[in-house]
Design an enzyme around this catalytic site. Structure first.
Site, PDB file in Angstrom:
ATOM      1  N   ASN A 275       0.874  -1.171   0.000  1.00  0.00           N
ATOM      2  CA  ASN A 275       0.000   0.000   0.000  1.00  0.00           C
ATOM      3  C   ASN A 275       0.910   1.219   0.000  1.00  0.00           C
ATOM      4  O   ASN A 275       1.439   1.596   1.038  1.00  0.00           O
ATOM      5  CB  ASN A 275      -0.900  -0.020   1.246  1.00  0.00           C
ATOM      6  CG  ASN A 275      -1.797   1.210   1.304  1.00  0.00           C
ATOM      7  OD1 ASN A 275      -1.835   2.001   0.359  1.00  0.00           O
ATOM      8  ND2 ASN A 275      -2.502   1.384   2.415  1.00  0.00           N
TER       9      ASN A 275
ATOM     10  N   LYS B   2       0.128   4.201  -0.384  1.00  0.00           N
ATOM     11  CA  LYS B   2      -0.557   5.384   0.144  1.00  0.00           C
ATOM     12  C   LYS B   2      -0.287   6.575  -0.790  1.00  0.00           C
ATOM     13  O   LYS B   2      -0.145   6.370  -1.996  1.00  0.00           O
ATOM     14  CB  LYS B   2      -0.134   5.635   1.591  1.00  0.00           C
ATOM     15  CG  LYS B   2      -0.291   4.371   2.448  1.00  0.00           C
ATOM     16  CD  LYS B   2      -0.104   4.589   3.916  1.00  0.00           C
ATOM     17  CE  LYS B   2      -0.282   3.266   4.658  1.00  0.00           C
ATOM     18  NZ  LYS B   2      -0.161   3.404   6.101  1.00  0.00           N
TER      19      LYS B   2
ATOM     20  N   HIS C 139      -9.497   1.195   4.639  1.00  0.00           N
ATOM     21  CA  HIS C 139      -8.249   1.434   5.372  1.00  0.00           C
ATOM     22  C   HIS C 139      -8.525   2.400   6.530  1.00  0.00           C
ATOM     23  O   HIS C 139      -9.340   3.322   6.395  1.00  0.00           O
ATOM     24  CB  HIS C 139      -7.187   2.008   4.429  1.00  0.00           C
ATOM     25  CG  HIS C 139      -5.824   1.984   5.047  1.00  0.00           C
ATOM     26  ND1 HIS C 139      -5.421   2.911   5.962  1.00  0.00           N
ATOM     27  CD2 HIS C 139      -4.802   1.100   4.920  1.00  0.00           C
ATOM     28  CE1 HIS C 139      -4.184   2.615   6.361  1.00  0.00           C
ATOM     29  NE2 HIS C 139      -3.794   1.507   5.744  1.00  0.00           N
TER      30      HIS C 139
ATOM     31  N   GLU D 118      -6.946   4.838   7.585  1.00  0.00           N
ATOM     32  CA  GLU D 118      -6.726   6.255   7.268  1.00  0.00           C
ATOM     33  C   GLU D 118      -7.955   6.838   6.574  1.00  0.00           C
ATOM     34  O   GLU D 118      -8.313   8.002   6.781  1.00  0.00           O
ATOM     35  CB  GLU D 118      -5.460   6.401   6.402  1.00  0.00           C
ATOM     36  CG  GLU D 118      -4.211   6.164   7.248  1.00  0.00           C
ATOM     37  CD  GLU D 118      -3.037   5.550   6.509  1.00  0.00           C
ATOM     38  OE1 GLU D 118      -3.022   5.541   5.270  1.00  0.00           O
ATOM     39  OE2 GLU D 118      -2.118   5.059   7.203  1.00  0.00           O
TER      40      GLU D 118
ATOM     41  N   GLU E 248      -5.341  -4.618  10.483  1.00  0.00           N
ATOM     42  CA  GLU E 248      -4.299  -3.621  10.737  1.00  0.00           C
ATOM     43  C   GLU E 248      -4.612  -2.883  12.042  1.00  0.00           C
ATOM     44  O   GLU E 248      -5.422  -1.939  12.041  1.00  0.00           O
ATOM     45  CB  GLU E 248      -4.245  -2.610   9.591  1.00  0.00           C
ATOM     46  CG  GLU E 248      -3.984  -3.225   8.236  1.00  0.00           C
ATOM     47  CD  GLU E 248      -3.414  -2.218   7.254  1.00  0.00           C
ATOM     48  OE1 GLU E 248      -2.331  -2.478   6.724  1.00  0.00           O
ATOM     49  OE2 GLU E 248      -4.030  -1.165   7.029  1.00  0.00           O
TER      50      GLU E 248
ATOM     51  N   GLY F  64       2.583   2.574  10.797  1.00  0.00           N
ATOM     52  CA  GLY F  64       3.539   3.667  10.634  1.00  0.00           C
ATOM     53  C   GLY F  64       4.213   4.081  11.923  1.00  0.00           C
ATOM     54  O   GLY F  64       4.853   5.130  11.982  1.00  0.00           O
TER      55      GLY F  64
ATOM     56  N   SER G 257       3.554  -1.900  10.349  1.00  0.00           N
ATOM     57  CA  SER G 257       5.013  -1.957  10.544  1.00  0.00           C
ATOM     58  C   SER G 257       5.632  -3.301  10.167  1.00  0.00           C
ATOM     59  O   SER G 257       6.600  -3.735  10.786  1.00  0.00           O
ATOM     60  CB  SER G 257       5.379  -1.560  11.984  1.00  0.00           C
ATOM     61  OG  SER G 257       4.950  -0.240  12.264  1.00  0.00           O
TER      62      SER G 257
HETATM   63  P1  13P Z   1       3.059   0.593   7.665  1.00  0.00           P
HETATM   64  O1  13P Z   1       3.554  -0.695   7.065  1.00  0.00           O
HETATM   65  O2  13P Z   1       3.800   1.801   7.148  1.00  0.00           O
HETATM   66  O3  13P Z   1       2.977   0.531   9.156  1.00  0.00           O
HETATM   67  O4  13P Z   1       1.560   0.797   7.137  1.00  0.00           O
HETATM   68  C1  13P Z   1       0.673  -0.251   7.266  1.00  0.00           C
HETATM   69  C2  13P Z   1      -0.521   0.063   6.454  1.00  0.00           C
HETATM   70  O5  13P Z   1      -1.293   0.938   6.799  1.00  0.00           O
HETATM   71  C3  13P Z   1      -0.742  -0.688   5.216  1.00  0.00           C
HETATM   72  O6  13P Z   1      -2.007  -0.472   4.715  1.00  0.00           O
END
Ligand code: 13P
Length: 254
Positions: free
Chosen positions: A9, A11, A97, A99, A169, A175, A215
Site C-alpha cells: 500500500n 498510500k 483502510h 486512514e 491492521e 507507521g 510496521s
Molecule cells: P506501515 O507498514 O507503514 O505501518 O503501514 C501499514 C498500512 O497501513 C498498510 O495499509
C-alpha cells in the site's frame, strides 16, 4: 487452499518517476511465486495504468487500487468508480483502510456500499479492519473488529465471501514502528476466522486470506507470516523500498 498475499500500500507517496523506478526495481528481482502466492501493488490512482503496463507480463503480481467510490458512475467529482477500475483491468481494491475511516469519515455502512460496488464490477476487495490503541488497552479489540466485519460484510452471500481478502491492521501499529507481536496477530486472525466460521461455516472461513498490516518489514515478516492464520501482509512504508518488499514477498508461506 487460501492464497498467501504480499500487498503493498504505497498510500500517497512517490512521484510518477519514482513510482516507475520502484516497479522496475521490483521486476528486476526474480521472484519464485507459486500458484498459491500473490503480490499486489496498491498504487495511487494516477499511476494505475503505468503499473498495469509494467506488470502485464508478470506472473502473480497484480495492480491494486487504494479506494473506490460507494456509488456507480455519475456526477461525483473527484471519485473513481469500481466500474472504471474494472474497465482498466484492475481487479483488486483496498477498502476501509483506517486512514480513510479516520480522515475521510468512512463508516461501516458506507464501506459495505463500497464492497457492493466492487463486487458488482468483479473487483476484489482487500477489506481492512483493526482497532485503535484505546480499544486495545481496554482489551476490547475482538468485539470491535467483529463489529466492523459484521456491519460491512455480513450481508454478503457465502459465494461472495469465499476467497475474500481481509487485512487486519491494528491502528496503533501503523507507521509507528510498533508491530503487534506474531502471537497478537495470530490471536486476532484466529478470532476473525472464527467470526466468519460462525456465520458462513468453517470451509468458507478457511478459504479467506487474512493479511496482517502494521510496521511489517523484511526483518519481521517471516515471524508474523509464519503463524497459521496469518496469510501474508498489507505493507505501507516498507513497500516503498524494493529490497525490503522483496524480503517480505520471500517471507510468504508456500
Ligand atoms: P506501515 O507498514 O507503514 O505501518 O503501514 C501499514 C498500512 O497501513 C498498510 O495499509
Amino acid at each position: 487452499m487460501r492464497k498467501q498475499i504480499a500487498a503493498a500500500n504505497w498510500k500517497m507517496n512517490l512521484t510518477f518517476e519514482q513510482a516507475d523506478q520502484l516497479i522496475n526495481e521490483l521486476l528486476n528481482f526474480s521472484f519464485q511465486l507459486n500458484d498459491n502466492q500473490l503480490v499486489l501493488l496498491g498504487v495511487p490512482f494516477p499511476y494505475l495504468m503505468m503499473a498495469q503496463h509494467h506488470l502485464r507480463l508478470s506472473n502473480g503480481i497484480f495492480v491494486c487500487a487504494q479506494n473506490c467510490a460507494s456509488t456507480s458512475n455519475g456526477a461525483y467529482t473527484g471519485e473513481v468508480s469500481a466500474e472504471m477500475l474494472k474497465s482498466m483491468d484492475i481487479s483488486f481494491v483496498i477498502i476501509g483502510h483506517s486512514e480513510r475511516r479516520e480522515y475521510y469519515h468512512e463508516n461501516n455502512a458506507l464501506l459495505s456500499e463500497k464492497v457492493n460496488k466492487a463486487l458488482e464490477s468483479k473487483v476484489k476487495p482487500v477489506f481492512c479492519c483493526g482497532e485503535p490503541l484505546a480499544v486495545r488497552e481496554g482489551n476490547n479489540q475482538n468485539s470491535f473488529v467483529e463489529q466492523q466485519l459484521k456491519e460491512s460484510l455480513f450481508h454478503l452471500s457465502s459465494d461472495q465471501i469465499r476467497n475474500f481478502i481481509i487485512a487486519y491492521e491494528p491502528i496503533w501499529a501503523i507507521g509507528t514502528g510498533k508491530t503487534a507481536t506474531s502471537e497478537q496477530a495470530q490471536e486476532m486472525h484466529a478470532h476473525i476466522r472464527n467470526v466468519f466460521a460462525e456465520k458462513y461455516g468453517m470451509e468458507i472461513a478457511d478459504s479467506i486470506s487474512i493479511l496482517y498490516g502494521g510496521s511489517v518489514k523484511g526483518a519481521n515478516a517471516a515471524d508474523i507470516f509464519g503463524k497459521p492464520d496469518v496469510d501474508g501482509g498489507l505493507v505501507g512504508g516498507a513497500s516503498l523500498v524494493a529490497t525490503e518488499f522483496q524480503k517480505i514477498i520471500n517471507s510468504l508461506k508456500a
